[in-house]
Design an enzyme around this catalytic site. Sequence first.
Site, mmCIF file in Angstrom:
data_model
loop_
_atom_site.group_PDB
_atom_site.id
_atom_site.type_symbol
_atom_site.label_atom_id
_atom_site.label_comp_id
_atom_site.label_asym_id
_atom_site.label_seq_id
_atom_site.Cartn_x
_atom_site.Cartn_y
_atom_site.Cartn_z
ATOM 1 C CG ASP A 1 8.779 13.649 8.662
ATOM 2 O OD1 ASP A 1 8.909 14.699 7.992
ATOM 3 O OD2 ASP A 1 8.798 12.516 8.154
ATOM 4 N N GLY B 1 7.884 4.176 1.780
ATOM 5 C CA GLY B 1 8.451 5.351 2.454
ATOM 6 C C GLY B 1 9.925 5.160 2.673
ATOM 7 C CB THR C 1 7.616 -2.016 1.172
ATOM 8 O OG1 THR C 1 8.815 -1.851 0.407
ATOM 9 C CG2 THR C 1 6.440 -2.094 0.221
ATOM 10 C CB VAL C 2 3.376 0.648 3.980
ATOM 11 C CG1 VAL C 2 2.284 0.487 5.031
ATOM 12 C CG2 VAL C 2 4.393 1.690 4.443
ATOM 13 C CE LYS D 1 4.478 3.182 8.441
ATOM 14 N NZ LYS D 1 5.015 4.515 8.612
ATOM 15 C CB ILE E 1 -0.994 0.046 1.187
ATOM 16 C CG1 ILE E 1 -0.282 -0.207 2.511
ATOM 17 C CG2 ILE E 1 -2.161 -0.885 0.974
ATOM 18 C CD1 ILE E 1 -1.203 -0.100 3.720
ATOM 19 N N GLY E 2 2.105 1.155 0.133
ATOM 20 C CA GLY E 2 2.896 2.373 0.098
ATOM 21 C C GLY E 2 4.378 2.102 0.242
ATOM 22 C CG PHE F 1 10.664 2.054 8.272
ATOM 23 C CD1 PHE F 1 11.563 2.075 9.322
ATOM 24 C CD2 PHE F 1 9.867 0.930 8.102
ATOM 25 C CE1 PHE F 1 11.677 1.002 10.183
ATOM 26 C CE2 PHE F 1 9.965 -0.153 8.955
ATOM 27 C CZ PHE F 1 10.878 -0.121 10.000
#
Length: 472
Positions: A276, A160, A164-165, A179, A157-158, A162
């Site tokens: 952030d 970032g 992959t989500v 995450k 789903i995403g 950090f």
Amino acid sequence: MREQLSCHLRIPSAMQAARDRTSPAGHGGFSGFNSESQSDPGFSWTSTYTPRSRMVNRKARSSISFRERVAAILGSCANCFTPRPEVKKAHENPPIEAHDVSASPISRISSTSSTSNNIHNISRQRGDSSQTKSWQEQFSFQEICQATSNFSEQNKIGLGNFGTVYKAKLRDGSIIAVKRATKMHGGHLSEEFRSEIQSLSKVEHLNLVKFLGYVEYEDERLILVEYVNNGTLRQHLDGSKGEPLEFAQRLNIAIDIVHAIAYLHGYTDHPIIHRDIKSSNILLTEHLRAKVADFGFARLAPENPEATHVSTLVKGTAGYVDPEYLRTSQLTDRSDVYSFGVLLVELVTGRRPIERGRGRGRHQRLTTEWALRKCREGFAVVVMDPRMRRTSAVVAAVEKVMVLAAECTAPDRAARPAMRRCAELLWSVRRDLQQEQQRASAASAGARRHDGSTYAPPSVTSLRQDRFQNLR
Ligand SMILES: Nc1ncnc2c1ncn2[C@@H]1O[C@H](COP(=O)(O)OP(=O)(O)OP(=O)(O)O)[C@@H](O)[C@H]1O
């Protein structure tokens, strides 16, 4: 880092007091802090505004250790007022195919175990006797593999900094977000850090994404958080998700965010600074409730009450970073206030803080600078996202929000309001807007009843330029 960790550990002792200060109401506010009882605080036009949005080298962010990233994400938290984690049930979400994975033997440990292991559970005790049953989530790497169909593309789903989500469906049907750290973020987690995770996981608020647990298995590091199903605020502002947001909805979102950050800043005598705050870290529910996510750079505010800041490597996202923090590396809660001011401008304009595509020079590229200049010139209506409906009541509210944004982004951090003050101001803006809209609709109904004509709202050209006259 050691110092930072020891600070984190002190949080839970004061958690209950912080909870007590938080309102269970959705868009309500803090308990003992009645928005209706606030006199209209008005705005003091004393701040000076010369925004100096600057770029931060994002590459520098990739050097953040796994420990630091996790430590912070953990503030992604939970609803104080519900006994169970508010994870989505299967029927509310598209089904996720789970298939077996071959995994090494996994052993479970309890959250109190002191032995090094690869599974970490977060248990939370609820003080409410009606919710005496504490809940304990237990996760193994194998379970998460199954829950994400072995980290399939379909469940991605995403992405970032950090890692992959993924969306994951647990055996009980709950949906969570996972995450998965990119391998470079790997590294052994110390007991001290695990303990810190346990502590931070207890920071709970309706408007913070819940932290559910983490998994450490060989070189895999997973962080498990509440799944929030309606995308990020940035996606909504971009128009890639949902219907265009009206101003009242944006205002509610701003108030949700301010509640979350004020809660972190007011977290007993060891406030937490998010570091952030940005639109892609604001997740929205299907009812457009905002949840602040990703304590990617969170750290605690100064432990010593006499200390005014903590010195730290500058981290954050380009366009949102407090220029004084950039210059001095000294972080205070007013650095979050600066980022929040940028976010307010983003909510009003719909634009990103840095619009690279908008011509040459700084003219329109630095959105905050551009928007506040327009407001000072008396053209608040011009900076409004064209997808919002414009009425005189909305424009008046936009002006007030933009003034608050100017104060939040004041170059001198001492001139910036505290988040709690921002909350008071936004409550009063919302109250005025609602009253104005009620008056308008009553007038409209009345006008139709008596003479059949429709109500014509006052012209939006009657802007109150004086609001901005003292802003430089
Ligand atoms: N809890 C969640 N529920 C639903 N979707 C999420 C959740 N967390 C993250 N996402 C999705 O995954 C994307 C990446 O999230 P992540 O927090 O890793 O990075 P980011 O916040 O976008 O960027 P950065 O790493 O720079 O902070 C988000 O933009 C969002 O679309």
